[in-house]
Design a protein around this motif. Structure first.
Motif, PDB file in Angstrom:
ATOM      1  N   THR A  25      43.589  11.549  65.275  1.00 20.83           N
ATOM      2  CA  THR A  25      42.522  10.532  65.319  1.00 20.83           C
ATOM      3  C   THR A  25      43.132   9.133  65.181  1.00 20.83           C
ATOM      4  N   ARG A  26      44.032   9.006  64.208  1.00 25.37           N
ATOM      5  CA  ARG A  26      44.676   7.704  63.943  1.00 25.37           C
ATOM      6  C   ARG A  26      45.399   7.186  65.196  1.00 25.37           C
ATOM      7  N   VAL A  29      42.902   6.014  67.820  1.00 23.30           N
ATOM      8  CA  VAL A  29      42.341   4.707  67.466  1.00 23.30           C
ATOM      9  C   VAL A  29      43.373   3.602  67.716  1.00 23.30           C
ATOM     10  N   ARG A  30      44.560   3.792  67.180  1.00 21.84           N
ATOM     11  CA  ARG A  30      45.544   2.697  67.224  1.00 21.84           C
ATOM     12  C   ARG A  30      46.080   2.467  68.636  1.00 21.84           C
ATOM     13  N   VAL A  39      37.011   1.593  70.453  1.00 25.01           N
ATOM     14  CA  VAL A  39      37.097   2.999  70.062  1.00 25.01           C
ATOM     15  C   VAL A  39      35.948   3.340  69.116  1.00 25.01           C
ATOM     16  N   GLY A  41      34.058   6.314  66.797  1.00 22.74           N
ATOM     17  CA  GLY A  41      34.240   7.592  66.128  1.00 22.74           C
ATOM     18  C   GLY A  41      32.905   8.323  66.067  1.00 22.74           C
ATOM     19  N   LEU A  57      35.330   2.088  65.372  1.00 23.88           N
ATOM     20  CA  LEU A  57      36.532   2.306  64.559  1.00 23.88           C
ATOM     21  C   LEU A  57      37.523   1.153  64.717  1.00 23.88           C
ATOM     22  N   THR A  58      38.097   0.779  63.597  1.00 27.32           N
ATOM     23  CA  THR A  58      39.211  -0.173  63.608  1.00 27.32           C
ATOM     24  C   THR A  58      40.408   0.558  63.002  1.00 27.32           C
ATOM     25  N   SER A  59      41.534  -0.066  63.101  1.00 29.56           N
ATOM     26  CA  SER A  59      42.756   0.482  62.521  1.00 29.56           C
ATOM     27  C   SER A  59      42.568   0.834  61.040  1.00 29.56           C
ATOM     28  N   HIS A  61      40.037   1.974  59.460  1.00 25.22           N
ATOM     29  CA  HIS A  61      39.361   3.253  59.198  1.00 25.22           C
ATOM     30  C   HIS A  61      40.361   4.399  59.072  1.00 25.22           C
ATOM     31  N   THR A  62      41.502   4.239  59.704  1.00 28.16           N
ATOM     32  CA  THR A  62      42.463   5.355  59.700  1.00 28.16           C
ATOM     33  C   THR A  62      43.600   5.126  58.693  1.00 28.16           C
TER      34      THR A  62
END
Ligand SMILES: Nc1ncnc2c1ncn2[C@@H]1O[C@H](COP(=O)(O)OP(=O)(O)O)[C@@H](O)[C@H]1O
Ligand SMILES: O=P(O)(O)OC[C@H]1O[C@](O)(COP(=O)(O)O)[C@@H](O)[C@@H]1O
Ligand SMILES: [Mg+2]
Length: 329
Positions: A25-26, A29-30, A39, A41, A57-59, A61-62
């Motif tokens: 997931t990370r 997103v990234r 992106v 989620g 989602l932003t960075s 969040h992960t």
């Protein structure tokens, strides 16, 4: 890279969770953000899609997720999504939300849902996330490595006490219809017997008789324990233990490891492979691809048509099985 063919992508995790789903997931997103995409989620698998449980989602969040088991997006099983109405609604929600590319992290069941969405015009990419390793088109699935290591450590502990008491122990590991966790754990712990659904003909009395004879032979040779690794797909561990004890007079205990195998901090291999697969999925979407599964074959990450991939049958390697039995004799 050229201009991406999608602007907004979604990502969801579905089916049984698997350690390192977060790493995938990370990476989605990234890498997605880096490629200039929005992106989203989708939480709780296809349930979240149908209920529009969707977040930007932003960075951030992960952050702190790569070392954590479970899935920050939550997961679920969703019967409604197995119906044509549910699938149509899912595609509509994607359109309403402006999601023109979707990454589905899950197992063979989740991929069938992804296939339906692709048929309904949503660009969809599957990332194999299941501890079962039961997806034929890839030699690697996210979480298998961690699950096997977790189960192996548990089995080593059970073996200590089993030896002290000179008992027979049956340890049941996960794998609904697949024996890969059992085969790997069995080999890794030097188990005397490994029971997997792929080589079980359904005749339980015959299987138990073979185990009983093996156990008695080993006792006659002076072995102080007898470890049996049983895949969930064969099952019936408690009953098996009772019958073995009754037939041999040797104390026999069964342990079902259960969901502890699905949790915990992922291994380095799972973190790295899952990260690569997440990135690869985004780049497939950027290239305008749909209905593909990201896989790992012959030492390389690759992608394969989802229909072709899902139609393939997975077989346990006969040679590995033969050697596992030989080593545990
Ligand atoms: N044939 C199918 N058609 C559409 N969606 C499906 C199908 N099979 C499974 N799914 C969806 O994928 C979800 C997860 O599937 P499941 O088999 O439980 O796990 P996994 O994806 O890990 O194999 C199901 O709850 C359902 O929402
Ligand atoms: O968490 P649940 O619903 O009890 O499901 C258990 C099943 O999930 C798994 O852990 C993973 O299976 P999937 O990847 O197909 O979801 C199986 O090994 C096990 O049989
Ligand atoms: Mg499955």
């Amino acid at each position: 890279m050229g201009t991406p063919k999608v602007r907004t992508i979604g990502v969801l995790t579905s089916g049984g969770d698997a350690p390192a789903m977060n790493a995938a997931t990370r990476a989605v997103v990234r890498v997605g953000l880096e490629r200039g995409l929005n992106v989203k989620g989708i939480r709780k698998g296809y349930n979240g899609l149908l209920n529009e449980d969707i977040i930007d989602l932003t960075s951030r969040h992960t952050a702190d997720s790569i070392s954590r088991g479970g899935t920050i997006l939550f997961t679920a099983r969703c019967d409604e999504f197995k119906t044509p109405e549910g699938q149509k609604r899912g595609a509509e929600v994607c359109r309403e939300q402006g999601i023109d590319g979707l990454v589905v992290i899950g197992g063979d069941g989740s991929f069938q849902g992804a296939q339906r969405l692709a048929e309904l015009g949503i660009n969809t990419i599957g990332i194999p996330g299941t501890i079962d390793l039961d997806i034929a088109c890839t030699e690697y699935t996210i979480g298998f490595d961690t699950a096997v290591n977790t189960a192996m450590e548990a089995i080593d502990k059970i073996r200590d006490t089993s030896t002290s008491h000179e008992r027979c122990s049956i340890v049941e590991v996960m794998g609904r219809g697949a024996g890969y966790i059992a085969l790997w754990c069995g080999m890794a712990t030097g188990a005397e017997d490994i029971l997997i659904p792929e080589s079980f003909d359904g005749n339980m009395p015959k299987l138990e008789q073979q185990i009983i004879e093996h156990l008695l032979r080993n006792r006659a040779l002076g072995k102080t324990h007898h470890m049996i690794i049983n895949a969930e797909g064969v099952g019936h561990s408690y009953g098996m233990a009772k019958r073995i004890e009754a037939a041999t007079g040797i104390e026999t205990r069964a342990t079902i490891l259960g969901h502890m195998q699905r949790g915990g901090s992922p291994t380095a291999k799972d973190r790295v492979y899952a990260s690569m697969m997440g990135a690869y999925a985004v780049d497939l979407l950027c290239a305008g691809k749909s209905n593909r599964i990201v896989g790992y074959q012959n030492g390389k990450f690759m992608d394969i048509d989802m229909d072709e991939g899902l139609a393939m049958e997975k077989h346990v390697d006969d040679y590995q099985l033969q050697i596992a039995h030989l080593l545990g004799k």
